[in-house]
Each structure stands twice: as C-alpha cells, then as structure tokens.
Design a protein around this motif. Structure first.
Motif, PDB file in Angstrom:
ATOM      1  N   ARG A   2     -67.705 105.760  76.904  1.00  0.00           N
ATOM      2  CA  ARG A   2     -68.037 107.150  76.580  1.00  0.00           C
ATOM      3  C   ARG A   2     -68.243 108.016  77.821  1.00  0.00           C
ATOM      4  NH1 ARG A   2     -70.192 108.309  71.320  1.00  0.00           N
ATOM      5  NH2 ARG A   2     -70.167 106.509  69.907  1.00  0.00           N
ATOM      6  N   THR A   3     -68.756 107.423  78.871  1.00  0.00           N
ATOM      7  CA  THR A   3     -69.113 108.212  80.053  1.00  0.00           C
ATOM      8  C   THR A   3     -68.338 107.815  81.308  1.00  0.00           C
ATOM      9  OG1 THR A   3     -70.953 106.686  80.505  1.00  0.00           O
ATOM     10  CG2 THR A   3     -71.442 108.647  79.197  1.00  0.00           C
ATOM     11  N   PHE A   4     -67.433 106.873  81.178  1.00  0.00           N
ATOM     12  CA  PHE A   4     -66.752 106.371  82.366  1.00  0.00           C
ATOM     13  C   PHE A   4     -65.775 107.408  82.911  1.00  0.00           C
ATOM     14  CE2 PHE A   4     -63.591 103.818  84.701  1.00  0.00           C
ATOM     15  CZ  PHE A   4     -64.445 103.111  85.528  1.00  0.00           C
ATOM     16  N   SER A   5     -65.731 107.520  84.234  1.00  0.00           N
ATOM     17  CA  SER A   5     -64.798 108.446  84.897  1.00  0.00           C
ATOM     18  C   SER A   5     -63.566 107.677  85.362  1.00  0.00           C
ATOM     19  CB  SER A   5     -65.479 109.114  86.103  1.00  0.00           C
ATOM     20  OG  SER A   5     -66.569 109.911  85.694  1.00  0.00           O
ATOM     21  N   TRP A   6     -62.466 107.892  84.648  1.00  0.00           N
ATOM     22  CA  TRP A   6     -61.236 107.188  84.960  1.00  0.00           C
ATOM     23  C   TRP A   6     -60.495 107.858  86.126  1.00  0.00           C
ATOM     24  CZ3 TRP A   6     -60.231 102.603  82.700  1.00  0.00           C
ATOM     25  CH2 TRP A   6     -60.861 102.317  81.479  1.00  0.00           C
ATOM     26  N   ALA A   7     -59.600 107.127  86.727  1.00  0.00           N
ATOM     27  CA  ALA A   7     -58.727 107.685  87.763  1.00  0.00           C
ATOM     28  C   ALA A   7     -57.862 108.789  87.158  1.00  0.00           C
ATOM     29  CB  ALA A   7     -57.856 106.578  88.360  1.00  0.00           C
ATOM     30  N   LYS A   8     -57.279 109.624  88.012  1.00  0.00           N
ATOM     31  CA  LYS A   8     -56.518 110.779  87.544  1.00  0.00           C
ATOM     32  C   LYS A   8     -55.327 110.396  86.670  1.00  0.00           C
ATOM     33  CE  LYS A   8     -57.702 113.831  91.414  1.00  0.00           C
ATOM     34  NZ  LYS A   8     -57.164 114.645  92.559  1.00  0.00           N
ATOM     35  N   ASN A   9     -54.792 109.222  86.864  1.00  0.00           N
ATOM     36  CA  ASN A   9     -53.617 108.822  86.099  1.00  0.00           C
ATOM     37  C   ASN A   9     -53.976 108.052  84.828  1.00  0.00           C
ATOM     38  OD1 ASN A   9     -54.475 106.522  87.617  1.00  0.00           O
ATOM     39  ND2 ASN A   9     -52.489 105.562  87.240  1.00  0.00           N
ATOM     40  N   VAL A  10     -55.268 107.968  84.494  1.00  0.00           N
ATOM     41  CA  VAL A  10     -55.708 107.218  83.319  1.00  0.00           C
ATOM     42  C   VAL A  10     -56.314 108.189  82.310  1.00  0.00           C
ATOM     43  CG1 VAL A  10     -57.142 105.335  82.445  1.00  0.00           C
ATOM     44  CG2 VAL A  10     -56.181 105.205  84.768  1.00  0.00           C
ATOM     45  N   HIS A  11     -55.878 108.104  81.068  1.00  0.00           N
ATOM     46  CA  HIS A  11     -56.319 109.015  80.017  1.00  0.00           C
ATOM     47  C   HIS A  11     -56.757 108.199  78.808  1.00  0.00           C
ATOM     48  CE1 HIS A  11     -53.996 111.936  82.423  1.00  0.00           C
ATOM     49  NE2 HIS A  11     -53.086 110.959  82.468  1.00  0.00           N
ATOM     50  N   MET A  12     -58.044 108.297  78.472  1.00  0.00           N
ATOM     51  CA  MET A  12     -58.523 107.571  77.294  1.00  0.00           C
ATOM     52  C   MET A  12     -58.737 108.550  76.147  1.00  0.00           C
ATOM     53  SD  MET A  12     -61.538 104.772  76.802  1.00  0.00           S
ATOM     54  CE  MET A  12     -61.532 103.816  75.270  1.00  0.00           C
ATOM     55  N   ILE A  13     -58.158 108.245  74.988  1.00  0.00           N
ATOM     56  CA  ILE A  13     -58.357 109.058  73.791  1.00  0.00           C
ATOM     57  C   ILE A  13     -59.652 108.604  73.130  1.00  0.00           C
ATOM     58  CG2 ILE A  13     -57.433 109.640  71.521  1.00  0.00           C
ATOM     59  CD1 ILE A  13     -54.616 109.227  72.666  1.00  0.00           C
ATOM     60  N   LEU A  14     -60.673 109.437  73.197  1.00  0.00           N
ATOM     61  CA  LEU A  14     -62.003 109.062  72.725  1.00  0.00           C
ATOM     62  C   LEU A  14     -62.285 109.521  71.298  1.00  0.00           C
ATOM     63  CD1 LEU A  14     -64.085 109.835  75.949  1.00  0.00           C
ATOM     64  CD2 LEU A  14     -63.508 107.577  75.042  1.00  0.00           C
ATOM     65  N   GLY A  15     -61.464 110.394  70.752  1.00  0.00           N
ATOM     66  CA  GLY A  15     -61.729 110.937  69.431  1.00  0.00           C
ATOM     67  C   GLY A  15     -61.580 109.921  68.320  1.00  0.00           C
ATOM     68  N   GLY A  16     -62.419 110.043  67.295  1.00  0.00           N
ATOM     69  CA  GLY A  16     -62.330 109.185  66.129  1.00  0.00           C
ATOM     70  C   GLY A  16     -61.310 109.674  65.115  1.00  0.00           C
ATOM     71  N   GLN A  17     -60.778 110.870  65.342  1.00  0.00           N
ATOM     72  CA  GLN A  17     -59.676 111.418  64.548  1.00  0.00           C
ATOM     73  C   GLN A  17     -58.468 111.572  65.466  1.00  0.00           C
ATOM     74  OE1 GLN A  17     -60.037 111.868  61.232  1.00  0.00           O
ATOM     75  NE2 GLN A  17     -62.151 111.139  61.407  1.00  0.00           N
ATOM     76  N   ILE A  18     -57.297 111.715  64.879  1.00  0.00           N
ATOM     77  CA  ILE A  18     -56.084 111.825  65.683  1.00  0.00           C
ATOM     78  C   ILE A  18     -56.190 112.997  66.660  1.00  0.00           C
ATOM     79  CG2 ILE A  18     -53.608 112.310  65.640  1.00  0.00           C
ATOM     80  CD1 ILE A  18     -54.179 109.544  64.708  1.00  0.00           C
ATOM     81  N   SER A  19     -56.002 112.690  67.937  1.00  0.00           N
ATOM     82  CA  SER A  19     -55.953 113.719  68.975  1.00  0.00           C
ATOM     83  C   SER A  19     -54.804 113.390  69.916  1.00  0.00           C
ATOM     84  CB  SER A  19     -57.286 113.809  69.722  1.00  0.00           C
ATOM     85  OG  SER A  19     -57.671 112.551  70.246  1.00  0.00           O
ATOM     86  N   VAL A  20     -54.568 114.269  70.878  1.00  0.00           N
ATOM     87  CA  VAL A  20     -53.344 114.146  71.664  1.00  0.00           C
ATOM     88  C   VAL A  20     -53.621 114.326  73.148  1.00  0.00           C
ATOM     89  CG1 VAL A  20     -52.817 116.602  71.344  1.00  0.00           C
ATOM     90  CG2 VAL A  20     -50.965 115.012  71.917  1.00  0.00           C
ATOM     91  N   VAL A  21     -52.891 113.587  73.955  1.00  0.00           N
ATOM     92  CA  VAL A  21     -52.857 113.770  75.412  1.00  0.00           C
ATOM     93  C   VAL A  21     -51.471 114.260  75.766  1.00  0.00           C
ATOM     94  CG1 VAL A  21     -52.907 112.611  77.648  1.00  0.00           C
ATOM     95  CG2 VAL A  21     -54.578 111.996  75.902  1.00  0.00           C
ATOM     96  N   GLU A  22     -51.407 115.398  76.422  1.00  0.00           N
ATOM     97  CA  GLU A  22     -50.108 115.949  76.814  1.00  0.00           C
ATOM     98  C   GLU A  22     -49.844 115.694  78.290  1.00  0.00           C
ATOM     99  OE1 GLU A  22     -48.571 119.650  75.151  1.00  0.00           O
ATOM    100  OE2 GLU A  22     -50.590 119.964  74.315  1.00  0.00           O
ATOM    101  N   LEU A  23     -48.623 115.272  78.581  1.00  0.00           N
ATOM    102  CA  LEU A  23     -48.173 115.033  79.945  1.00  0.00           C
ATOM    103  C   LEU A  23     -46.904 115.853  80.170  1.00  0.00           C
ATOM    104  CD1 LEU A  23     -48.665 111.165  79.828  1.00  0.00           C
ATOM    105  CD2 LEU A  23     -50.146 112.790  81.026  1.00  0.00           C
ATOM    106  N   PRO A  24     -47.051 117.141  80.479  1.00  0.00           N
ATOM    107  CA  PRO A  24     -45.888 118.026  80.617  1.00  0.00           C
ATOM    108  C   PRO A  24     -44.896 117.543  81.673  1.00  0.00           C
ATOM    109  CG  PRO A  24     -47.929 119.293  80.518  1.00  0.00           C
ATOM    110  CD  PRO A  24     -48.327 117.865  80.660  1.00  0.00           C
ATOM    111  N   GLU A  25     -45.419 116.885  82.716  1.00  0.00           N
ATOM    112  CA  GLU A  25     -44.512 116.408  83.762  1.00  0.00           C
ATOM    113  C   GLU A  25     -43.587 115.302  83.265  1.00  0.00           C
ATOM    114  OE1 GLU A  25     -48.359 114.003  84.259  1.00  0.00           O
ATOM    115  OE2 GLU A  25     -47.704 115.967  83.498  1.00  0.00           O
ATOM    116  N   LEU A  26     -43.974 114.672  82.161  1.00  0.00           N
ATOM    117  CA  LEU A  26     -43.130 113.644  81.542  1.00  0.00           C
ATOM    118  C   LEU A  26     -42.495 114.137  80.248  1.00  0.00           C
ATOM    119  CD1 LEU A  26     -45.331 110.407  81.886  1.00  0.00           C
ATOM    120  CD2 LEU A  26     -43.671 111.348  83.491  1.00  0.00           C
ATOM    121  N   SER A  27     -42.743 115.412  79.924  1.00  0.00           N
ATOM    122  CA  SER A  27     -42.256 115.985  78.659  1.00  0.00           C
ATOM    123  C   SER A  27     -42.703 115.134  77.474  1.00  0.00           C
ATOM    124  CB  SER A  27     -40.720 116.108  78.664  1.00  0.00           C
ATOM    125  OG  SER A  27     -40.282 116.891  79.746  1.00  0.00           O
ATOM    126  N   THR A  28     -43.937 114.634  77.543  1.00  0.00           N
ATOM    127  CA  THR A  28     -44.420 113.660  76.568  1.00  0.00           C
ATOM    128  C   THR A  28     -45.804 114.018  76.052  1.00  0.00           C
ATOM    129  OG1 THR A  28     -43.144 111.883  77.623  1.00  0.00           O
ATOM    130  CG2 THR A  28     -44.970 111.219  76.206  1.00  0.00           C
TER     131      THR A  28
END
Length: 320
Positions: free
Chosen positions: A61-87
């Motif tokens: 819940r409180t961990f600070s990940w490296a810049k290239n690491v993205h954790m989806i913490l939501g209990g409902q569907i949420s999204v991480v956008e990576l425009p540089e990968l068009s993903t």
C-alpha cells in the motif's frame, strides 16, 4: 505469475498477481524492486493476487516503486497508461483472500491507447470466476491470466493467441508437475504472437517404479537411482513403487534416497506368493479355498490383486 509482451525495442513485463506466495516482507519488496529497476527499457506492471492480497497493513500500500514499475492498487478495474508504448494495461488487485464476483465480465477496454491489455487473476468460483469466451469477447489485444500454477500453453514456437495462463515461474508444491516458465509475446498492429519459455531450475516429478518379484532393497535402490538419473537428478520426486515383491522382503523406504531429492516415497507393492504351493498346503481350510477361487486370474486383473491382498491378510492373521 509473470508474462512478457514486446513491441519493437520496448518491453512490458506483466505480473498477473501472486508475485509472492504470501504477504511480502518490506525487505522482499525492496529486493524485487531493485531487480525490476535493473531491467533496462522495460516497464513492469503488477497486481496483487489472492496470496499476496492488499491486507490492511500490507507493505504494497505504501511502497515506493522504481519509475519503471507500476502497481495497480485499485479493487475495481483501473488502468495504467504508457503513451510511449502506445499501451494501456487494465487490472485490479485483491483486497482479501477471495473474490466471488465476476469482476472481469464487463471490464471493457476504453480505447485509450493503440494497444490495450488486461491483467486478470482468478478462474475458480472463489477467485473471480472466469468465462474465457466472455473475456475474449471484451476486445483486448491480450489478456494475461494469473492464479493457476500450471501454464495453459506449452508451445515454444510463436503462434497467434490473445489469452493464456503463464503459470508459476517455479513449481510451488509437489503437485505442480511439468514445465514452468513465462509467456513471451509480440504485439504488433493486428496480431499477437506468443510462445512459452521454460525457465524453472527444477520440476516436481511423480515417478512410478516397478519392482521385480525377486528384488531386494539393494536392487530397488539401484532401480530408483537409475530412473531419477534418467529423468534429471536436479528435480524433486514423489516416488511410488508398484509391482510384486518377495513375501519375505520388506523394503526399507528410509534408505532409498540417493540424491536427497525424494520428498515422498510410497510402497504399493504386493507380496508375490507361490499360490500353487500354498493351495497344496491349505486345501482343507479358508486360506486354501480362497486361493482356489481366484488362482486362475490373470496377473493384471482386479481378481489377481484381490487374491494377493486377501492371502496377505489371511497370512498376517495366521501369524498373529
């Protein structure tokens, strides 16, 4: 449970829950984060599964990940956008050991990016029931499935597929037999090509060894050693000994583990009596009548097995 997707030189590492088989310690998150940060040119996206779920005091819940690491913490569907990968990558994390709702049935992609991926953890009635055809119809370019320890795809050549379980990178317990590894994928325009990459250091193997009728402990130990060497001494074994043995021989199961890699050894052998001799000696009693009723049975029949077990029981009763 991890998978990798790739477009040109940009890479995306997807971890579909249960990075840890229990609640992670803070030092373990720091080690994992250091490893992820060392993967150049790779974005890492992960969710929490039913084993490493987001309990109230979870370090996730409180961990600070490296810049290239993205954790989806939501209990409902949420999204991480990576425009540089068009993903865009969609998913949710577990906040308890069980989720019985069909949380992915209406998790439609929102057309945020050129490529849209779903990370989904579950597949049984207590862990987000999944209807695979329903998931396929949602419209994702790829769906990375987690929770099942065994991979759903073992093809090691690239082929078209938009949804797979990668399984655990390493076997978790003695029933996780077979190859383990990750899915490598190439997502380009209208195609998604994947292949299975085995990477586990060892496997759990269920090994069946057939004893011979005159085999001694020394002979059985040599046979088990030979079959383990042929299958790979680096693996971990559950061994079951089948067949028939000399009635005067009792196998010493504590002395069969040459390489220290047998975690379970079961003796299912049956004593190989001289039924004709026993019949001649016991024609007028219960033992003789029992042998006479089954003595003509084929050795591979249920009746022959009943003959062996019945005679053994009657002989032990006589000794008592």
């Amino acid at each position: 449970m991890a998978r990798a997707c790739k477009e040109e030189e940009a890479e995306l590492l997807l971890i579909a829950g249960d990075l840890f088989h229990r609640q992670p310690l803070l030092r373990e998150l720091k080690e994992a984060n250091d490893l992820f940060a060392s993967i150049e040119g790779t974005q890492v996206i992960l969710i929490a599964g039913n084993h490493d779920y987001l309990k109230r005091d979870s370090y996730y819940r409180t961990f600070s990940w490296a810049k290239n690491v993205h954790m989806i913490l939501g209990g409902q569907i949420s999204v991480v956008e990576l425009p540089e990968l068009s993903t865009a990558v969609y998913g949710l994390s577990y906040y308890g050991k069980e989720i019985r709702e069909r949380s992915y049935d209406h998790a439609f992609p929102e057309k945020r990016q050129k490529y849209e991926i779903l990370i989904a953890h579950g597949g049984d009635e207590r862990h987000i029931p999944i209807q695979k055809e329903k998931l396929r119809s949602l419209g994702y370019d790829y769906i990375a499935l987690g929770h099942i320890h065994k991979p759903s795809c073992l093809l090691n050549t690239f082929h078209e597929s938009r949804m797979e379980y990668s399984g655990a990178l390493e076997p978790i317990d003695k029933n996780d037999t077979g190859p383990h590894g990750f899915i490598l994928g190439e997502l380009k325009e209208e195609s998604c090509r994947i292949r299975f990459v085995p990477c586990s250091l060892r496997q759990y193997v269920h090994l069946e060894v057939t004893a011979e009728k005159k085999m001694t402990n020394r002979g059985l130990k040599a046979l088990i050693r030979k079959q383990i060497e042929a299958a790979g001494a680096q693996n971990i074994y559950k061994v079951t000994v089948k067949g028939f043995r000399d009635p005067d021989i009792l196998f010493d199961l504590m002395d069969m583990d040459t390489y220290g890699n047998i975690i379970d050894l079961v003796d299912d052998t049956k004593p190989s009596y001289d039924f004709a001799k026993l019949l001649a000696q016991n024609q007028e009693n219960l033992l003789g009548k029992y042998i006479e009723s089954l003595i003509d049975s084929d050795e591979d029949s249920v009746e022959y097995l009943a003959l062996c077990e019945g005679v053994q029981a009657l002989m032990e009763t006589r000794r008592g």
